[in-house]
Structure formats: C-alpha cells, structure tokens
Motif scaffolding. Structure first.
Motif, PDB file in Angstrom:
ATOM      1  N   PHE A 179       0.838  -1.202   0.000  1.00 37.83           N
ATOM      2  CA  PHE A 179       0.000   0.000   0.000  1.00 37.83           C
ATOM      3  C   PHE A 179       0.874   1.253   0.000  1.00 37.83           C
ATOM      4  O   PHE A 179       1.969   1.245   0.563  1.00 37.83           O
ATOM      5  CB  PHE A 179      -0.922   0.000   1.218  1.00 37.83           C
ATOM      6  N   PRO A 180       0.382   2.342  -0.631  1.00 31.90           N
ATOM      7  CA  PRO A 180       1.197   3.570  -0.709  1.00 31.90           C
ATOM      8  C   PRO A 180       1.441   4.200   0.661  1.00 31.90           C
ATOM      9  O   PRO A 180       0.633   4.048   1.575  1.00 31.90           O
ATOM     10  CB  PRO A 180       0.353   4.507  -1.587  1.00 31.90           C
ATOM     11  N   ARG A 181       2.575   4.866   0.779  1.00 30.26           N
ATOM     12  CA  ARG A 181       2.973   5.453   2.066  1.00 30.26           C
ATOM     13  C   ARG A 181       3.178   6.959   1.983  1.00 30.26           C
ATOM     14  O   ARG A 181       3.970   7.522   2.722  1.00 30.26           O
ATOM     15  CB  ARG A 181       4.268   4.793   2.535  1.00 30.26           C
ATOM     16  N   GLY A 182       2.475   7.590   1.065  1.00 27.71           N
ATOM     17  CA  GLY A 182       2.543   9.046   0.960  1.00 27.71           C
ATOM     18  C   GLY A 182       3.944   9.564   0.687  1.00 27.71           C
ATOM     19  O   GLY A 182       4.332  10.619   1.182  1.00 27.71           O
ATOM     20  N   ALA A 183       4.701   8.816  -0.119  1.00 27.76           N
ATOM     21  CA  ALA A 183       6.119   9.131  -0.307  1.00 27.76           C
ATOM     22  C   ALA A 183       6.341  10.463  -1.030  1.00 27.76           C
ATOM     23  O   ALA A 183       7.362  11.114  -0.835  1.00 27.76           O
ATOM     24  CB  ALA A 183       6.791   8.010  -1.074  1.00 27.76           C
ATOM     25  N   ASN A 184       5.366  10.867  -1.859  1.00 32.55           N
ATOM     26  CA  ASN A 184       5.588  12.094  -2.634  1.00 32.55           C
ATOM     27  C   ASN A 184       5.114  13.359  -1.915  1.00 32.55           C
ATOM     28  O   ASN A 184       5.052  14.433  -2.495  1.00 32.55           O
ATOM     29  CB  ASN A 184       4.905  11.974  -4.004  1.00 32.55           C
ATOM     30  N   GLY A 220      -4.184   8.478  -0.649  1.00 34.22           N
ATOM     31  CA  GLY A 220      -3.909   7.405  -1.614  1.00 34.22           C
ATOM     32  C   GLY A 220      -4.024   6.035  -0.984  1.00 34.22           C
ATOM     33  O   GLY A 220      -4.460   5.065  -1.624  1.00 34.22           O
ATOM     34  N   LEU A 221      -3.696   5.976   0.281  1.00 32.63           N
ATOM     35  CA  LEU A 221      -3.718   4.704   1.003  1.00 32.63           C
ATOM     36  C   LEU A 221      -5.142   4.157   1.142  1.00 32.63           C
ATOM     37  O   LEU A 221      -5.419   2.998   0.840  1.00 32.63           O
ATOM     38  CB  LEU A 221      -3.089   4.930   2.383  1.00 32.63           C
ATOM     39  N   ALA A 234      -6.455   2.960  -2.122  1.00 35.20           N
ATOM     40  CA  ALA A 234      -5.840   1.684  -2.502  1.00 35.20           C
ATOM     41  C   ALA A 234      -6.535   0.524  -1.792  1.00 35.20           C
ATOM     42  O   ALA A 234      -6.805  -0.520  -2.397  1.00 35.20           O
ATOM     43  CB  ALA A 234      -4.349   1.703  -2.161  1.00 35.20           C
ATOM     44  N   TYR A 284      -2.204  -2.632   5.601  1.00 36.02           N
ATOM     45  CA  TYR A 284      -2.723  -1.269   5.740  1.00 36.02           C
ATOM     46  C   TYR A 284      -2.105  -0.594   6.962  1.00 36.02           C
ATOM     47  O   TYR A 284      -1.619   0.538   6.892  1.00 36.02           O
ATOM     48  CB  TYR A 284      -4.252  -1.340   5.867  1.00 36.02           C
ATOM     49  N   ALA A 331       1.472   0.325   6.373  1.00 39.89           N
ATOM     50  CA  ALA A 331       1.639   1.537   5.559  1.00 39.89           C
ATOM     51  C   ALA A 331       1.486   2.791   6.424  1.00 39.89           C
ATOM     52  O   ALA A 331       2.248   3.756   6.282  1.00 39.89           O
ATOM     53  CB  ALA A 331       0.627   1.548   4.418  1.00 39.89           C
ATOM     54  N   THR A 387       4.538   5.344   7.192  1.00 41.07           N
ATOM     55  CA  THR A 387       4.363   6.752   6.833  1.00 41.07           C
ATOM     56  C   THR A 387       4.770   7.645   8.005  1.00 41.07           C
ATOM     57  O   THR A 387       5.522   8.612   7.844  1.00 41.07           O
ATOM     58  CB  THR A 387       2.883   7.037   6.471  1.00 41.07           C
TER      59      THR A 387
END
Ligand code: KG4
Ligand code: ZN
Length: 332
Positions: free
Chosen positions: A199-204, A214-215, A218, A242, A245, A249
C-alpha cells in the motif's frame, strides 16, 4: 492546585493537578453515543457535555479532596475542536472561576497533548520530538521548552488530509469493523502479513507532512477487487498491510525529523499511540521511547491542567469575554 476542563470533542473531562504536576483526579466521561453514527456528531456531543460537565467537575473535586475556593486557578481547553463542544467547557470554566474570582487559564488542546509528558511521575523534560496521532490530529513537533509560543514549540509536520486515527477508522470501516476501528484493525492485523500488499505510504508528500488519501483509496480498490470474497486470512493480510503503511508513513517522518533536529528524546500522544506496531517501530528509532499512560495519551483534562502551569493566567474579570476557537488560532 488547578482544576481543568476539557470538552473539545466527545469526552467530558475534568481533572485536578498540583503545581508540581501530580494528578489528584482525572475524570473522563466518554459519551459512546456517537459510535452508531460512525463518527462524532457535534450537536449531540455539545448536548451531552452540558449534561455531564457538572457531575464530572464535582467528581474531580471530590476525588482530589478539594473545593472551588481552595483552587489556585481554573483551566479550560479554548480550542481547537468542535466549537459547540468547546463553548460548554469555556462557559462552565468562566462561570466557576468568576463565582470565586479565581484566575482562568485558556489552554490550546495541542499544548495539552504535549504537556501530558510533563505530568508526574514520569516527566519528560524538553527538548524532545513529539508525534501526536489521534482521531482529530496528526502532528510532529520540536518542543524546546514548556511554553506555547512559536519559540517554544516548532511545528515540523502535519497531515494534508486525514488524521492518522481517521485513516485507521476508515480502513477499519472498509474491512467491516466497527467505529472507532483502530484497535479492532490492530487485532485483526496480528494474524496477517504486513508485506502481503504494497500500500502507498505518501512518499511524494513534501517536507515532514503526511497524507493518507492514496492509502485509503488503494484499500478500497483492493476490497472491491476481491468483491467480498476475501477469506479471514486475506482480511488479516489486508489489515496488517494497511497498518504497516500507516506506521511506516509516520515512522519515516519521525526518523527524518530526528535526523534534521538532532533530537534524541521522542514521545508520543493521541489514541493511535496505543498501537503496538507503531510503538515497536518507533522503538527501533529511539529505544527508550517515552510513552505516557494510555489515559493521558487520549483526550483528558489532566494534560490541560499540566499545560496551564506554563500559560499566563487571566485575572478575574479579564476573561469574561473569552471565546473558543474551532481551528488553529495560533498558527504553529
Ligand atoms: O485521542 P483519541 O482517543 O481521540 C480522538 O482524537 O478522537 O484517538 C482516537 C483514535 C481513533 O481514531 C482510534 O481508532 C485510534 O485513536 N486508536 C487506534 C488504536 N486505539 C485507538 N489506532 C490504532 N491502533 C490502536 N490500537
Ligand atoms: Zn486530542
């Protein structure tokens, strides 16, 4: 001794704390009536505060073995929070203080969360880094001293969308768990594999801010894709991934903040501080992570009384026109 009231959300709280930071009483009445709606209903919260405040204050004074005229001051959460809920606390505190011509100390709720670390018997002395993660806030701050000016507390990061606790609650809802769902999601995650789903980790997200938008999406897509066919094993994997992630984050921002600030002490607050995976991950960064007892991490009035010790009191009758504020009055 200071009596404090805290009514910024759905807990009606009153506490008595000594000048040295000893807790003489810490009464918390959780309303519980909001769970069926899947979130706090502001108007319902205000009405319950009205019914509960008197009894909660009486309990706190009785437990502390003191009376109103014996107090040095009365403190109250002025904001941020639900404005109707805050107003009940502010009006009550003003009335009680005015009746005995006591000084009144308006306290910012976030200063309170920080000041939970200043309570006996396990005080933490500034400077330190603090991560506050609850249903209402997500905040990373460099605390230089006990006060609440921009010199005392530097805000390093916050959330761009949901609070960390909200991210847990929304994930829990998608997985069919009740509200609030953070603790239930953690239980489900225990039997799951945190590496099962990436799952995305708000990297941007820039600087030390976080984002959970985004999480959640997803997880929503993954649950839809599985079309309700998920097995117990798969649900546990979804919960674990989840949770992983969210923890990553937060932990990565904490790690970067420790590097950038050179701080060595770290403490946490807010309901999400109860999360075992988060604590474990943060202990990898700072082995003697400072964790206040759970009842001081979640909303309570002892932390408001603690903060009040470092705020200039308003003498009677200077506070009679004091108002509550819903959003960050003081831009940290
Ligand atoms: O500080 P708090 O009690 O009050 C609010 O700010 O509302 O925080 C409540 C939040 C909820 O979102 C809840 O799901 C989350 O803290 N929470 C947890 C855990 N226990 C409570 N989140 C993750 N893991 C937990 N064990
Ligand atoms: Zn809070």
């Amino acid at each position: 001794m200071i009596l404090a009231l805290e009514t910024s959300c759905d807990d009606t709280c009153a506490a008595v704390v000594t000048a040295g930071g000893e807790i003489r009483a810490n009464v918390i009445s959780s309303q519980g009536v909001h769970d069926r709606y899947g979130g706090v209903v502001p108007e319902v919260a205000s009405r319950h505060h009205l019914e509960l405040t008197g009894a909660v204050v009486e309990d706190a004074l009785e437990q502390a073995g003191t009376t109103l005229p014996q107090l040095d001051a009365i403190a109250v959460t002025q904001g941020p929070g639900l404005v109707g809920a805050l107003l009940v606390g502010v009006a009550t505190a003003k009335a009680l203080a005015a009746a005995y011509a006591l000084p009144l100390v308006p306290v910012d709720h976030l200063h309170g969360h920080i000041a939970a670390s200043y309570l006996a018997p396990n005080q933490l002395e500034p400077p330190f880094l603090i991560l506050i993660a609850s249903g209402g806030h997500t905040l990373l701050a460099h605390v230089r001293d006990h006060g609440w000016s921009t010199d005392s507390v530097e805000l390093l990061g916050t959330t761009l969308d949901d609070a960390a606790g909200e991210a847990f609650d929304k994930g829990a809802r998608l997985l069919g768990l009740g509200y609030p769902g953070g603790a239930a999601l953690e239980r489900l995650a225990r039997d799951g594999d945190p590496a099962a789903f990436a799952f995305p980790r708000g990297a941007n997200v820039p600087r030390l801010d976080v984002s959970f938008s985004g999480l959640k999406t997803a997880l929503l897509y993954k649950v839809r894709e599985l079309g309700g066919e998920e097995t117990t094993r798969l649900r546990a994997d979804l919960a674990a991934s989840y949770q992983h992630a969210i923890v990553e984050t937060l932990a990565r921002r904490v790690e970067r903040a420790l590097d950038q600030s050179g701080l060595e002490r770290l403490t946490i607050g807010g309901g999400v501080a109860a999360n075992g995976a988060l604590r474990e991950r943060l202990r990898q960064l700072v082995p003697d992570l400072h964790v206040p007892p759970r009842e001081l991490c979640t909303d309570n009035a002892a932390m408001i009384a603690s903060a009040a010790r470092y705020v200039a009191p308003l003498p009677f009758p200077a506070y009679l026109d004091l108002d509550a504020y819903a959003t960050g009055e003081r831009q940290l």
